[in-house]
Scaffold this active site. Structure first.
Site, PDB file in Angstrom:
ATOM      1  N   GLY A 234       7.104   0.895   3.821  1.00 29.17           N
ATOM      2  CA  GLY A 234       8.136   0.979   3.216  1.00 29.17           C
ATOM      3  C   GLY A 234       7.764   0.861   1.503  1.00 29.17           C
ATOM      4  O   GLY A 234       8.826   0.709   0.872  1.00 29.17           O
ATOM      5  N   SER A 235       6.662   1.519   1.063  1.00 31.46           N
ATOM      6  CA  SER A 235       6.476   1.187  -0.472  1.00 31.46           C
ATOM      7  C   SER A 235       7.325   2.554  -1.113  1.00 31.46           C
ATOM      8  O   SER A 235       7.963   2.060  -2.279  1.00 31.46           O
ATOM      9  CB  SER A 235       5.101   1.650  -0.890  1.00 31.46           C
ATOM     10  N   SER A 236       7.757   3.629  -0.438  1.00 33.46           N
ATOM     11  CA  SER A 236       8.396   4.615  -1.130  1.00 33.46           C
ATOM     12  C   SER A 236       9.967   4.156  -1.251  1.00 33.46           C
ATOM     13  O   SER A 236      10.794   4.495  -2.318  1.00 33.46           O
ATOM     14  CB  SER A 236       8.508   5.873  -0.493  1.00 33.46           C
ATOM     15  N   ALA A 237      10.473   3.375  -0.221  1.00 34.36           N
ATOM     16  CA  ALA A 237      11.595   3.175   0.138  1.00 34.36           C
ATOM     17  C   ALA A 237      12.174   1.818  -1.097  1.00 34.36           C
ATOM     18  O   ALA A 237      12.885   1.976  -1.893  1.00 34.36           O
ATOM     19  CB  ALA A 237      11.932   2.806   1.119  1.00 34.36           C
ATOM     20  N   ALA A 238      11.089   1.146  -1.195  1.00 37.35           N
ATOM     21  CA  ALA A 238      10.979  -0.219  -2.031  1.00 37.35           C
ATOM     22  C   ALA A 238      10.948   0.341  -3.786  1.00 37.35           C
ATOM     23  O   ALA A 238      11.747  -0.020  -4.422  1.00 37.35           O
ATOM     24  CB  ALA A 238       9.891  -1.102  -1.904  1.00 37.35           C
TER      25      ALA A 238
ATOM     26  N   GLY B 157       3.188   2.942   5.657  1.00 36.02           N
ATOM     27  CA  GLY B 157       3.890   2.555   6.798  1.00 36.02           C
ATOM     28  C   GLY B 157       4.727   1.215   6.401  1.00 36.02           C
ATOM     29  O   GLY B 157       5.520   0.856   7.337  1.00 36.02           O
TER      30      GLY B 157
ATOM     31  N   ASP C 289      14.946   2.712   5.910  1.00 35.71           N
ATOM     32  CA  ASP C 289      14.022   1.800   4.929  1.00 35.71           C
ATOM     33  C   ASP C 289      14.681   1.440   3.700  1.00 35.71           C
ATOM     34  O   ASP C 289      14.439   0.314   3.115  1.00 35.71           O
ATOM     35  CB  ASP C 289      12.765   2.808   4.374  1.00 35.71           C
TER      36      ASP C 289
ATOM     37  N   PRO D  58       0.950  -1.122  -0.046  1.00 35.97           N
ATOM     38  CA  PRO D  58       0.044  -0.009  -0.192  1.00 35.97           C
ATOM     39  C   PRO D  58       0.721   1.125   0.169  1.00 35.97           C
ATOM     40  O   PRO D  58       1.965   1.432   0.564  1.00 35.97           O
ATOM     41  CB  PRO D  58      -0.828  -0.126   1.270  1.00 35.97           C
TER      42      PRO D  58
HETATM   43  C1  MEV Z   1       9.649   5.695   8.291  1.00 40.31           C
HETATM   44  O1  MEV Z   1       9.585   4.598   7.665  1.00 40.31           O
HETATM   45  C2  MEV Z   1      10.885   5.519   8.984  1.00 40.31           C
HETATM   46  C3  MEV Z   1      11.333   6.963   9.896  1.00 40.31           C
HETATM   47  O2  MEV Z   1      12.285   6.462  11.010  1.00 40.31           O
HETATM   48  C4  MEV Z   1      11.919   7.800   8.775  1.00 40.31           C
HETATM   49  C5  MEV Z   1      13.041   7.544   8.559  1.00 40.31           C
HETATM   50  O3  MEV Z   1      13.865   6.609   9.338  1.00 40.31           O
HETATM   51  O4  MEV Z   1      13.729   8.051   7.432  1.00 40.31           O
HETATM   52  C6  MEV Z   1      10.057   7.707  10.365  1.00 40.31           C
END
Ligand code: MEV
Length: 318
Positions: free
Chosen positions: A90-94, A88, A136, A84
């Site tokens: 990690g879709s943007s990091a992935a 929360g 992430d 999704p």
């Molecule tokens: C977000 O998934 C994690 C945070 O700690 C931001 C980050 O580490 O960049 C809130």
């Protein structure tokens, strides 16, 4: 840029301990999960496109930053997600990791080292969000269980060290645990950049918030020990404490708090907390009764699934 199609995929993640505090140099402990982001790309003479649309620097912000950093020329990209967005997990990091893997492979004509992918994807996230830790993007690149720490530790397998400004993070790969975890998305989008900026304002102006950040660091260090001993009761208690600390930092919202409370009430649940940036997004529960917790949370309107940790990090192939 090399010809032909390159395909990459990268996993989402859950943070067991340490979100937000990791931005300020405290440790974090996260797991890659078996839901992935897929990106394919090929060089083109025409303009850069994403899923058939012209690249829009706002709408495709992470990809735009990845393209700026890799500077490899015009590409035709497609994305497909099992995660999704703003959820929360990690879709943007992935997305950053898989896009960077594709772009570096196209530019160099060979699979890039994981460390190059992790660094470039972190820079893309940082540039897009205005602040970030490499948590992430490191988990999504390396897969498995990842401990980020301000110093190099004897624990686990040392992965790499990433610096930005005054901060330095050392990433360590730990054994991938088989934990009975449920993830539930509350349906409210949680925007990481907003939540990170909000916590920054609080931390800069309030000494109490700085104490909370340090307390989260202590919880995470204890969590690493509890994980090593596979002590689920202790892990659960620490997750509960981590959630209360995140609540004190202002990133919990009623929709998440209700799910956390409901999961904790199911007999056999060791603990529950929000995961990721908060302000919406997801919570996780560590429980002996994952099916029941899932049913209860879905009955409250959440989208829930059993989270399976994976050792598969980013994968890229022509
Ligand atoms: C977000 O998934 C994690 C945070 O700690 C931001 C980050 O580490 O960049 C809130």
């Amino acid at each position: 840029m090399s010809g032909g199609v390159v395909a990459a995929s990268a996993p989402g993640k859950i943070i067991l301990f340490g979100e937000h505090a990791v931005v300020y140099g405290e440790p974090s402990l996260s797991l890659a999960i078996d839901r992935r982001m897929h990106v394919t790309g090929e060089a083109t003479q025409g303009p850069t496109t994403v899923n058939g649309e012209a690249l829009d620097p706002h709408h495709h912000a992470y990809i735009h930053q990845a393209l700026q950093l890799v500077a490899g020329g015009h590409v035709r990209l497609t994305t497909a997600s099992e995660l999704p967005s703003a959820g929360g997990v990690g879709s943007s990091a992935a997305l950053s990791v898989a896009a960077v893997a594709v772009l570096l492979h196209l530019k160099r004509g060979t699979a890039p080292p994981l460390e190059d992918i992790a660094r470039t994807a972190f820079e893309a996230e940082y540039a897009t969000q205005g602040a970030a830790s490499p948590n992430d993007t490191t988990v999504s690149t390396a897969g498995g269980a990842v401990l980020l720490s301000p110093t190099r530790l004897a624990q686990g397998r040392f992965l790499w060290r990433i610096e930005r400004g005054e901060r330095v993070w050392h990433a360590h790969g730990l054994d991938v645990p088989a934990l009975p975890l449920v993830v539930a998305n509350c349906g409210v989008r949680g925007r990481t950049a907003e939540q990170v900026a909000k916590v920054r304002r609080t931390v800069e102006s309030d000494a109490g918030a700085r104490d909370v950040v340090r307390a989260i660091g202590e919880i995470t260090r204890e969590g690493v020990q509890a994980l090593a001993g596979h002590d689920l009761k202790r892990l659960g208690r620490l997750m509960n404490r981590n959630h209360e600390a995140l609540h004190a930092l202002g990133v919990d919202i009623p929709a998440l708090a209700r799910l956390v409370d409901a999961a904790r009430k199911v007999p056999g649940t060791y603990g529950a907390k929000l995961t990721g940036a908060g302000g919406g997004g997801s919570m996780i529960a560590l429980t002996e009764r994952p099916d029941e917790v899932r049913r209860v949370l879905e009955g409250m309107g959440a989208t829930a699934f059993r989270a399976i940790a994976t050792s598969r990090g980013v994968e890229v192939r022509p």
